[in-house]
Design an enzyme around this catalytic site. Structure first.
Site, mmCIF file in Angstrom:
data_model
loop_
_atom_site.group_PDB
_atom_site.id
_atom_site.type_symbol
_atom_site.label_atom_id
_atom_site.label_comp_id
_atom_site.label_asym_id
_atom_site.label_seq_id
_atom_site.Cartn_x
_atom_site.Cartn_y
_atom_site.Cartn_z
ATOM 1 N N LYS A 120 0.820 -1.219 0.000
ATOM 2 C CA LYS A 120 0.000 0.000 0.000
ATOM 3 C C LYS A 120 0.853 1.268 0.000
ATOM 4 O O LYS A 120 0.464 2.273 -0.578
ATOM 5 C CB LYS A 120 -0.968 -0.001 1.182
ATOM 6 C CG LYS A 120 -2.087 -1.023 0.998
ATOM 7 C CD LYS A 120 -3.294 -0.756 1.853
ATOM 8 C CE LYS A 120 -4.422 -1.697 1.432
ATOM 9 N NZ LYS A 120 -5.604 -1.617 2.258
ATOM 10 N N LYS A 212 -5.091 -9.300 -6.693
ATOM 11 C CA LYS A 212 -6.274 -9.443 -5.847
ATOM 12 C C LYS A 212 -7.378 -8.470 -6.289
ATOM 13 O O LYS A 212 -7.082 -7.323 -6.645
ATOM 14 C CB LYS A 212 -5.827 -9.142 -4.405
ATOM 15 C CG LYS A 212 -6.887 -9.059 -3.366
ATOM 16 C CD LYS A 212 -6.243 -8.794 -2.009
ATOM 17 C CE LYS A 212 -6.377 -7.330 -1.627
ATOM 18 N NZ LYS A 212 -7.086 -7.090 -0.370
ATOM 19 N N LYS A 215 -10.715 -2.835 -3.677
ATOM 20 C CA LYS A 215 -11.537 -1.619 -3.743
ATOM 21 C C LYS A 215 -10.780 -0.492 -4.440
ATOM 22 O O LYS A 215 -11.381 0.374 -5.067
ATOM 23 C CB LYS A 215 -11.853 -1.123 -2.333
ATOM 24 C CG LYS A 215 -12.628 -2.083 -1.467
ATOM 25 C CD LYS A 215 -13.050 -1.346 -0.200
ATOM 26 C CE LYS A 215 -13.486 -2.288 0.875
ATOM 27 N NZ LYS A 215 -12.476 -2.483 1.919
HETATM 28 N N1 AQP Z 1 -9.955 -10.146 -3.214
HETATM 29 C C1 AQP Z 1 -10.336 -10.655 -2.041
HETATM 30 N N2 AQP Z 1 -10.641 -11.956 -1.920
HETATM 31 C C2 AQP Z 1 -11.047 -12.488 -0.732
HETATM 32 N N3 AQP Z 1 -11.182 -11.738 0.385
HETATM 33 C C3 AQP Z 1 -10.898 -10.422 0.294
HETATM 34 N N4 AQP Z 1 -10.937 -9.426 1.189
HETATM 35 C C4 AQP Z 1 -10.551 -8.265 0.617
HETATM 36 N N5 AQP Z 1 -10.260 -8.477 -0.673
HETATM 37 C C5 AQP Z 1 -10.467 -9.809 -0.904
HETATM 38 C C6 AQP Z 1 -11.346 -9.614 2.571
HETATM 39 O O1 AQP Z 1 -12.402 -8.703 2.840
HETATM 40 C C7 AQP Z 1 -12.330 -8.318 4.203
HETATM 41 C C8 AQP Z 1 -12.446 -6.836 4.289
HETATM 42 O O2 AQP Z 1 -11.344 -6.238 3.668
HETATM 43 P P1 AQP Z 1 -10.963 -4.762 4.030
HETATM 44 O O3 AQP Z 1 -11.908 -3.845 3.433
HETATM 45 O O4 AQP Z 1 -10.853 -4.603 5.482
HETATM 46 O O5 AQP Z 1 -9.510 -4.562 3.523
HETATM 47 P P2 AQP Z 1 -8.713 -4.973 2.275
HETATM 48 O O6 AQP Z 1 -8.286 -6.391 2.426
HETATM 49 O O7 AQP Z 1 -7.611 -3.998 2.156
HETATM 50 O O8 AQP Z 1 -9.755 -4.838 1.083
HETATM 51 P P3 AQP Z 1 -9.521 -4.375 -0.384
HETATM 52 O O9 AQP Z 1 -10.787 -4.563 -1.074
HETATM 53 O O10 AQP Z 1 -8.345 -5.024 -0.996
HETATM 54 O O11 AQP Z 1 -9.278 -2.842 -0.266
HETATM 55 P P4 AQP Z 1 -8.034 -1.973 -0.695
HETATM 56 O O12 AQP Z 1 -8.105 -1.872 -2.161
HETATM 57 O O13 AQP Z 1 -8.295 -0.670 -0.013
HETATM 58 O O14 AQP Z 1 -6.806 -2.680 -0.216
HETATM 59 C C9 AQP Z 1 -11.023 -8.862 4.765
HETATM 60 O O15 AQP Z 1 -11.295 -10.039 5.512
HETATM 61 C C10 AQP Z 1 -10.243 -9.211 3.547
HETATM 62 O O16 AQP Z 1 -9.357 -10.293 3.772
#
Ligand code: AQP
Length: 351
Positions: A120, A212, A215
């Site tokens: 990040k 992955k 968001k």
């Molecule tokens: N691609 C994914 N596949 C399976 N699980 C996922 N999670 C996130 N992306 C995937 C799971 O969703 C939960 C919430 O995630 P979060 O919002 O707390 O944080 P994150 O993992 O940083 O989510 P993003 O979507 O990838 O956001 P950005 O782009 O901001 O980094 C967690 O249990 C996570 O494992």
């Protein structure tokens, strides 16, 4: 065997989702869908982790709406806020308070190994927030404020869960005498178990099967948002990257085919069947046909959740009441933990 492994802690689930916008199918299949299933077996606490969200800039004009949207997704997916606890993190100050104690337990070397920070922060590390760096200690506080024994998360959070266990272990060791002296037995914090698995533990981008689904991906075509309508879902799946071969009949045939593996995994998770069953039914099919089946399944499963989210977010007052009520119950538990931590550490507090 560590003391915290021997000591029995009541089983409890905690997990969180960041309100950073664009809630997607990966968040649903990797986390929220499993939150719903776990309600049958455990007492569950589900948190909209807004303090985590601001580790990267969030527009204040959008953030409240994003918090309500994650809450709506929880409820639309089937989380029951009356039986379990749903709240947003910033309403329970003990998370930040306990995180400070954990900042003094965690070692710089441990945090330096965290791959999520590296990804990040990217090349501009010097410009990343201190909060982004300390994110895992706040996550440990979220979990351990409730002495949660199980945390359902996607694969990407595995390393942070390991760090939570290291923090719990070190706290239990560093303060072992004080923990016993205050009547908490051999260990104050449990060694929390991650619950990771299933065909959608890591849902990948629809544009690149090695990345992955996220968001923050600038391409909206990389993900299916929970609020996408049927047309958008159909368009995104039809445009999803694939290879020219037909689907294999066995899982071995998905090796080195990340995009095919991802679509089969999504199908399996949505249908609640193993990948092998999907391949048994669709092996030999061309992607055009399989994508059609995946569109139908996605719309059937995700459509009602998206519509319910829209209905719920139309009444922000109702969502805010759910969050306030959940926060009251969570605060009661977190306060108890924090008071005991203060005694264990040796702080003076009113009695
Ligand atoms: N691609 C994914 N596949 C399976 N699980 C996922 N999670 C996130 N992306 C995937 C799971 O969703 C939960 C919430 O995630 P979060 O919002 O707390 O944080 P994150 O993992 O940083 O989510 P993003 O979507 O990838 O956001 P950005 O782009 O901001 O980094 C967690 O249990 C996570 O494992």
């Amino acid at each position: 065997m560590a003391a915290s492994d021997r000591q029995a802690f009541p089983e409890r689930v905690f997990s969180g989702v960041q309100p950073t916008g664009n809630l997607h199918l990966g968040n649903y299949l990797g986390a929220i869908k499993r939150f719903v299933q776990l309600q049958e077996r455990f007492d569950c606490i589900y948190c909209v982790v807004d303090m985590h969200a601001i580790t990267t800039w969030q527009d204040p004009k959008e953030l409240a709406g994003q918090i309500r949207e994650v809450t709506a997704a929880f409820i639309a997916a089937g989380i029951e806020p009356e039986k379990h606890i749903v709240f947003n993190q910033s309403q329970v100050a003990e998370h930040a308070e306990l995180a400070w104690v954990f900042n003094c337990i965690a070692r710089l070397g441990w945090l330096n190994r965290m791959t999520q920070f590296k990804e990040k922060a990217g090349k501009d590390r010097e410009n990343a927030s201190v909060g982004l760096y300390a994110y895992p200690t706040l996550m440990a506080a979220d979990i351990l404020a409730y002495k949660a024994t199980h945390v359902p998360v996607g694969e990407d959070q595995k390393q942070h869960l390991e760090l939570t266990r290291d923090i719990a272990q070190k706290f239990n060791n560093d303060y072992a005498d004080s923990i016993r002296a205050h009547g908490h037995g051999d260990a104050f914090f449990p060694l929390t178990e991650p619950l990771i698995g299933g065909p959608a533990a890591r849902v990948m981008s629809l544009r690149d099967g090695t990345k992955k689904m996220s968001k923050s991906d600038p391409s909206d075509y990389s993900r299916i948002n929970l609020t996408d309508d049927a047309d958008a879902v159909a368009q995104k799946i039809r445009k999803a990257k694939t290879d020219p071969e037909p689907l294999p009949s066995e899982e071995k045939g998905l090796e080195s085919r990340p995009e095919a593996d991802n679509l089969v995994g999504i199908y399996a998770a949505l249908a609640d069947v193993p990948k092998a069953d999907v391949l048994r039914d669709h092996g030999g099919a061309q992607f055009s046909a399989f994508k059609g089946a995946l569109v139908d399944l996605s719309v059937a499963k995700m459509g009602p959740i998206g519509s319910e989210m829209k209905r719920l977010t139309a009444d922000p007052g109702h969502i805010d009441r759910i969050l306030a009520e959940g926060a009251d119950r969570a605060r009661g538990m977190a306060r108890e933990t924090m008071a005991a931590v203060k005694d264990i550490v040796g702080f003076v507090r009113p009695r």
